[in-house]
Scaffold this motif. Structure first.
Motif, PDB file in Angstrom:
ATOM      1  N   ASP A 187      -0.596  14.513   5.079  1.00  0.00           N
ATOM      2  CA  ASP A 187      -2.025  14.263   5.200  1.00  0.00           C
ATOM      3  C   ASP A 187      -2.382  12.893   4.637  1.00  0.00           C
ATOM      4  OD1 ASP A 187      -3.491  16.264   6.454  1.00  0.00           O
ATOM      5  OD2 ASP A 187      -3.027  17.635   4.822  1.00  0.00           O
ATOM      6  N   VAL A 188      -3.522  12.362   5.088  1.00  0.00           N
ATOM      7  CA  VAL A 188      -3.932  11.017   4.689  1.00  0.00           C
ATOM      8  C   VAL A 188      -3.924  10.816   3.168  1.00  0.00           C
ATOM      9  CG1 VAL A 188      -5.730   9.278   4.890  1.00  0.00           C
ATOM     10  CG2 VAL A 188      -5.380  10.895   6.721  1.00  0.00           C
ATOM     11  N   SER A 189      -4.482  11.783   2.440  1.00  0.00           N
ATOM     12  CA  SER A 189      -4.606  11.563   0.996  1.00  0.00           C
ATOM     13  C   SER A 189      -3.236  11.592   0.317  1.00  0.00           C
ATOM     14  CB  SER A 189      -5.546  12.596   0.373  1.00  0.00           C
ATOM     15  OG  SER A 189      -4.962  13.866   0.380  1.00  0.00           O
ATOM     16  N   ILE A 190      -2.280  12.314   0.880  1.00  0.00           N
ATOM     17  CA  ILE A 190      -0.934  12.395   0.312  1.00  0.00           C
ATOM     18  C   ILE A 190      -0.117  11.186   0.776  1.00  0.00           C
ATOM     19  CG2 ILE A 190       1.122  13.848   0.081  1.00  0.00           C
ATOM     20  CD1 ILE A 190      -1.417  15.156  -0.954  1.00  0.00           C
ATOM     21  N   GLN A 191      -0.365  10.787   2.024  1.00  0.00           N
ATOM     22  CA  GLN A 191       0.328   9.650   2.623  1.00  0.00           C
ATOM     23  C   GLN A 191       0.202   8.401   1.748  1.00  0.00           C
ATOM     24  OE1 GLN A 191      -0.420   9.085   6.899  1.00  0.00           O
ATOM     25  NE2 GLN A 191      -0.945   7.001   6.437  1.00  0.00           N
ATOM     26  N   SER A 192      -1.009   8.135   1.255  1.00  0.00           N
ATOM     27  CA  SER A 192      -1.194   6.910   0.471  1.00  0.00           C
ATOM     28  C   SER A 192      -0.415   6.977  -0.847  1.00  0.00           C
ATOM     29  CB  SER A 192      -2.677   6.646   0.231  1.00  0.00           C
ATOM     30  OG  SER A 192      -3.289   7.751  -0.363  1.00  0.00           O
ATOM     31  N   GLN A 193      -0.286   8.182  -1.414  1.00  0.00           N
ATOM     32  CA  GLN A 193       0.514   8.312  -2.647  1.00  0.00           C
ATOM     33  C   GLN A 193       1.967   7.913  -2.378  1.00  0.00           C
ATOM     34  OE1 GLN A 193       0.169  12.407  -3.921  1.00  0.00           O
ATOM     35  NE2 GLN A 193      -2.025  12.284  -4.260  1.00  0.00           N
ATOM     36  N   ASN A 196       2.437   4.094  -1.744  1.00  0.00           N
ATOM     37  CA  ASN A 196       2.413   3.357  -3.010  1.00  0.00           C
ATOM     38  C   ASN A 196       3.724   3.506  -3.768  1.00  0.00           C
ATOM     39  OD1 ASN A 196      -0.084   2.245  -2.763  1.00  0.00           O
ATOM     40  ND2 ASN A 196      -1.136   3.756  -4.001  1.00  0.00           N
ATOM     41  N   ILE A 216       0.842   1.866  13.371  1.00  0.00           N
ATOM     42  CA  ILE A 216       0.889   0.426  13.148  1.00  0.00           C
ATOM     43  C   ILE A 216       0.142   0.004  11.895  1.00  0.00           C
ATOM     44  CG2 ILE A 216       0.221  -1.797  14.158  1.00  0.00           C
ATOM     45  CD1 ILE A 216       0.697  -0.296  16.874  1.00  0.00           C
ATOM     46  N   SER A 217      -0.963   0.699  11.570  1.00  0.00           N
ATOM     47  CA  SER A 217      -1.694   0.269  10.375  1.00  0.00           C
ATOM     48  C   SER A 217      -0.874   0.512   9.107  1.00  0.00           C
ATOM     49  CB  SER A 217      -3.064   0.929  10.301  1.00  0.00           C
ATOM     50  OG  SER A 217      -2.996   2.270  10.657  1.00  0.00           O
ATOM     51  N   VAL A 218      -0.109   1.603   9.079  1.00  0.00           N
ATOM     52  CA  VAL A 218       0.762   1.853   7.923  1.00  0.00           C
ATOM     53  C   VAL A 218       1.844   0.779   7.841  1.00  0.00           C
ATOM     54  CG1 VAL A 218       2.485   3.425   6.965  1.00  0.00           C
ATOM     55  CG2 VAL A 218       0.359   4.336   7.851  1.00  0.00           C
ATOM     56  N   LYS A 220       1.853  -2.235   9.086  1.00  0.00           N
ATOM     57  CA  LYS A 220       1.287  -3.541   8.747  1.00  0.00           C
ATOM     58  C   LYS A 220       1.086  -3.658   7.240  1.00  0.00           C
ATOM     59  CE  LYS A 220      -2.850  -6.348   9.153  1.00  0.00           C
ATOM     60  NZ  LYS A 220      -4.295  -6.248   9.307  1.00  0.00           N
ATOM     61  N   TYR A 221       0.586  -2.569   6.653  1.00  0.00           N
ATOM     62  CA  TYR A 221       0.311  -2.605   5.231  1.00  0.00           C
ATOM     63  C   TYR A 221       1.597  -2.739   4.409  1.00  0.00           C
ATOM     64  CZ  TYR A 221      -0.985  -1.184   0.596  1.00  0.00           C
ATOM     65  OH  TYR A 221      -1.128  -1.156  -0.758  1.00  0.00           O
ATOM     66  N   ILE A 222       2.640  -2.015   4.828  1.00  0.00           N
ATOM     67  CA  ILE A 222       3.808  -1.877   3.960  1.00  0.00           C
ATOM     68  C   ILE A 222       4.837  -2.999   4.146  1.00  0.00           C
ATOM     69  CG2 ILE A 222       5.333  -0.420   5.387  1.00  0.00           C
ATOM     70  CD1 ILE A 222       5.619   1.378   2.907  1.00  0.00           C
ATOM     71  N   SER A 223       4.932  -3.582   5.350  1.00  0.00           N
ATOM     72  CA  SER A 223       6.107  -4.420   5.595  1.00  0.00           C
ATOM     73  C   SER A 223       5.831  -5.920   5.551  1.00  0.00           C
ATOM     74  CB  SER A 223       6.766  -4.036   6.929  1.00  0.00           C
ATOM     75  OG  SER A 223       5.820  -3.664   7.862  1.00  0.00           O
TER      76      SER A 223
ATOM     77  N   GLU B  41      -8.424  17.436   6.333  1.00  0.00           N
ATOM     78  CA  GLU B  41      -6.966  17.461   6.239  1.00  0.00           C
ATOM     79  C   GLU B  41      -6.457  18.842   6.648  1.00  0.00           C
ATOM     80  OE1 GLU B  41      -5.507  14.896   2.790  1.00  0.00           O
ATOM     81  OE2 GLU B  41      -7.370  15.726   2.088  1.00  0.00           O
ATOM     82  N   PRO B 259      -4.571   2.867   5.276  1.00  0.00           N
ATOM     83  CA  PRO B 259      -4.051   1.499   5.181  1.00  0.00           C
ATOM     84  C   PRO B 259      -4.775   0.516   6.106  1.00  0.00           C
ATOM     85  CG  PRO B 259      -2.266   3.071   5.499  1.00  0.00           C
ATOM     86  CD  PRO B 259      -3.542   3.819   5.652  1.00  0.00           C
ATOM     87  N   LYS B 264      -3.504  -6.162   2.186  1.00  0.00           N
ATOM     88  CA  LYS B 264      -2.091  -6.138   1.818  1.00  0.00           C
ATOM     89  C   LYS B 264      -1.927  -6.560   0.368  1.00  0.00           C
ATOM     90  CE  LYS B 264       1.883  -7.533   4.138  1.00  0.00           C
ATOM     91  NZ  LYS B 264       2.492  -6.364   4.731  1.00  0.00           N
ATOM     92  N   LEU B 268      -2.604   0.968  -2.511  1.00  0.00           N
ATOM     93  CA  LEU B 268      -3.532   1.811  -1.773  1.00  0.00           C
ATOM     94  C   LEU B 268      -4.276   2.714  -2.732  1.00  0.00           C
ATOM     95  CD1 LEU B 268      -1.655   3.237   1.320  1.00  0.00           C
ATOM     96  CD2 LEU B 268      -3.514   1.609   1.288  1.00  0.00           C
ATOM     97  N   THR B 270      -5.498   6.095  -3.980  1.00  0.00           N
ATOM     98  CA  THR B 270      -4.979   7.446  -3.759  1.00  0.00           C
ATOM     99  C   THR B 270      -5.906   8.474  -4.382  1.00  0.00           C
ATOM    100  OG1 THR B 270      -3.658   7.368  -5.752  1.00  0.00           O
ATOM    101  CG2 THR B 270      -2.558   6.757  -3.713  1.00  0.00           C
ATOM    102  N   ILE B 271      -5.951   9.634  -3.730  1.00  0.00           N
ATOM    103  CA  ILE B 271      -6.682  10.760  -4.295  1.00  0.00           C
ATOM    104  C   ILE B 271      -5.659  11.534  -5.112  1.00  0.00           C
ATOM    105  CG2 ILE B 271      -8.067  12.781  -3.780  1.00  0.00           C
ATOM    106  CD1 ILE B 271      -8.661  11.590  -1.048  1.00  0.00           C
TER     107      ILE B 271
END
Lengths: 326, 333
Positions: A187-193, A196, A216-218, A220-223, B41, B259, B264, B268, B270-271
């Motif tokens: 899920d989105v909230s877990i994905q960001s953890q 990071n 693609i947005s993920v 772009k952010y990470i690489s 979610e 993201p 960049k 990010l 986070t919750i």
């Protein structure tokens, strides 16, 4: 050969057989077809493409879980594709993989402790106390309480399982990590953890990473750099922000424009390129440029010769003959 | 007058682990021809809400504990099965997430496409098949006359989803419920399917309830949004408002963790923590254990959805009390 990882004209083909009694070869699927790529130490390369384009096969070929049909994989100057299976096993602690589905990639009958212990000891046996100490450290690194090491995977949530999978990949102290859609099932909230966590680990441990995703947005952010794949070939490669913001290849353009932006004002203002049809079958790829049947800018020459991946702008390569014109 | 009005819907599941309050006091209105998005979610109750309306919840273990869903003067939750059957598949139809598992692999597509017509209308088989061909053409399947007799496995994922859409729209419904119709598809195919649903909606004047976890899809597609968390609606507003002026910390935090909107180099947002276990009673706000702004009262007092601005509702106690103002600025977009 000073590059950390180099893929030289890498090819992975799968023969297809038909019939059960009289088996006959019916063709080959060129899942990875001549990929030329190199990575610096500590670099994060994002690999994007639609399902079936060969991203995962490429990952597994670099890992040598599938042996390549042609070309070579060099890790720190050593040609992995020449090694025999035993030698590959001996090398594998240097390159590890994180899989998409944390429910399927952990053995349900092994506790977290056992799964990590096995991975750590690929570098040699350790005394029990030292081992437990190391496992505790690993779990702390990925943000899990060490006192849960005797638990089984089913006792954890999806995000926590992905942390365990990351800990297991880190356990043999690898130099290269290949992450195949590691956040797609979350899920989105877990994905960001998890994103990071991966970024922090790469920074702290000087890890080189190939990050595969369809988002693609993920990516772009990470690489640092993004490589775009279509039907087993690279269409475009370049710095992450540049590839997404000013894509060169028509396929990259369509791919980027298809992603909905979570901002209604920008979303309504922009022009969307909608590709017709589905990607063609890799069993019978189109002639010339593989993208030409769906390309809005196609002309006769595209159907004849396969365009090479060439430098079109500084640091940016793309495989399209019409880039100057469109 | 709204086409469909759902009032105080509660759907609980009686399991060995306890009573799971999957949908807890959910209300919303759907106007004719409107596009409404429900975002949340996994496990937030967005699918269960729609399944409850259509009577698709297996009972037991599920039980509809209360509420009404009024469609054209009929309460879908209280009416008898025969009555519901006349509406479901005819006036309200549904597209499911996974076209692989929601088409019957043993039956030709033709059989599945004409089923709603044969059930709901006095129509000959031949006429129904003619209509099926037209409906496949309308969703952009070429060579429809021949492909009509294919089995589902002979289509690709995107094509199968087109078949699902054709099937849902063949009876010209007034309401279409789309439960994550593009989640299993590639982005380029997703763009095709979204465009298709939009076009068919314009042609037929169908109202659409769009269930998704993707805020990008919401921004592209919906006029009105309901944000769900732990079985409850925590915020609702017009799409522009949801993004420009979030009034619930969960909505604001969700937008922060994507993201796409992020610079960049910065970590990010986070919750922390995990969504709550719905089988345990939640006295206060369900988001309070993960909320940066939570105060003791948030964990104790019951929260209700209140209208703060025109058509903009929030279930945040502190926002209602005027203690929080610009959530967007506070988390730093």
């Amino acid at each position: 050969m000073s590059r950390f990882l180099e893929l030289n004209e890498l090819k992975t083909y799968f023969p297809i057989f038909l019939g059960t009694v009289f088996r006959r070869a019916a063709g080959t699927v060129k899942a990875v077809d001549g990929i030329q790529l190199d990575l610096e130490k500590g670099e994060i390369l994002g690999l994007v493409g639609e399902s079936g384009c060969g991203k995962s096969t490429l990952a597994r070929t670099v890992m040598q879980l599938i042996r390549n049909t042609g070309g070579a994989v060099y890790l720190e100057g050593r040609n992995l594709s020449e090694l025999n299976p035993r030698q590959v096993r001996a090398e594998r602690p240097n390159f590890q993989m994180i899989f998409q589905d944390p429910y399927a990639s952990l053995n349900p009958r092994m506790t977290v402790h056992d799964a990590l212990a096995e991975a750590i000891q690929t570098r040699g046996k350790l005394r029990k106390a030292v081992l437990t100490q190391k496992i505790a450290e690993l779990l702390t690194t990925v943000g899990l309480p060490p006192n849960q090491m005797r638990r089984y995977p089913h006792e954890f949530s999806g995000g926590q399982r992905q942390r365990i999978a990351i800990a297991r990949a880190l356990a043999p102290e690898p130099k290269l990590i290949i992450a195949d859609e590691p956040v797609s099932a979350l899920d989105v909230s877990i994905q960001s953890q998890i994103i990071n966590l991966l970024l922090r680990l790469c920074r702290e441990r000087q890890l080189t990473m190939i990050f595969i995703s369809h988002d693609i947005s993920v990516v772009k952010y990470i690489s640092d750099r993004i490589a775009v794949m279509y039907l087993g070939r690279l269409m475009e490669i370049g710095p992450a922000a540049a590839v997404v913001e000013t894509p060169l290849h028509p396929y990259t353009r369509a791919l980027v424009s298809a992603v909905p932006i979570p901002d209604p004002i920008r979303e309504r203002a922009r022009q969307r390129i909608i590709l017709q049809g589905d990607p063609p079958s890799p069993l019978d790829p189109p002639s010339g440029c593989v993208f030409h049947p769906r390309c809005p800018y196609v002309k006769e020459a595209c159907k004849r010769a396969r365009p090479a991946l060439e430098e079109k702008l500084p640091q940016r390569r793309a495989a399209c003959i019409r880039i100057g014109e469109i | 007058m709204p086409l469909l009005s759902v009032e105080n819907l509660r759907t609980y599941f009686y399991t060995r682990a306890g009573v799971v309050r999957a949908v807890d006091d959910v209300s919303f209105l759907l106007e004719p021809g409107e596009t409404l998005g429900i975002v949340g979610e996994s496990g937030s109750g967005k699918s269960v809400t729609c399944y409850s309306i259509l009577g698709l919840i297996p009972q037991p273990p599920g039980r509809i504990m209360g509420g009404r869903a009024i469609f054209d003067g009929v309460d879908l939750l209280g009416c008898d099965k025969e009555r519901l059957r006349l509406i479901r598949g005819k006036r309200i139809s549904m597209i499911f997430q996974d076209p692989m598992t929601s088409l019957n692999p043993y039956l030709r597509v033709s059989e599945q496409l004409i089923e709603p017509l044969l059930v709901h209308e006095k129509i000959s088989r031949r006429k129904a098949l003619d209509q099926a061909v037209t409906s496949l053409e309308e969703v952009g399947i070429q060579d429809a006359g021949r492909r009509l007799h294919f089995y589902p496995h002979e289509f690709s994922g995107g094509m199968r989803q087109r078949v699902m859409i054709a099937m849902a729209l063949i009876s010209r419904p007034e309401v279409l419920i789309a439960d994550e119709p593009t989640t299993a598809l590639d982005v380029t195919v997703q763009a095709q399917i979204l465009e298709l649903i939009k076009r068919r909606q314009r042609d037929l004047g169908t109202a659409v309830i769009f269930i998704t976890h993707d805020l990008g899809v919401i921004a592209a597609f919906c006029r009105e949004v309901y944000v769900m968390y732990a079985g409850r609606i925590v915020e609702s507003a017009a799409t522009g408002e949801i993004f420009a002026r979030p009034m619930h910390p969960y909505n604001a935090a969700l937008q922060q963790s994507i993201p796409a909107l992020h610079q960049k180099g910065k970590p990010l947002f986070t919750i922390p923590g995990l969504p709550p276990d719905l089988s345990k009673p939640l006295p206060g706000c369900p988001f309070s254990p993960r909320c940066t702004y939570a105060e003791p009262k948030c964990r104790e007092q019951a929260v209700t959805l209140q209208t703060m601005a025109e058509r903009h509702q929030t279930a945040c106690l502190r926002y209602q009390a005027g203690e929080l103002n610009d959530l967007r600025a506070a988390v730093g977009v």
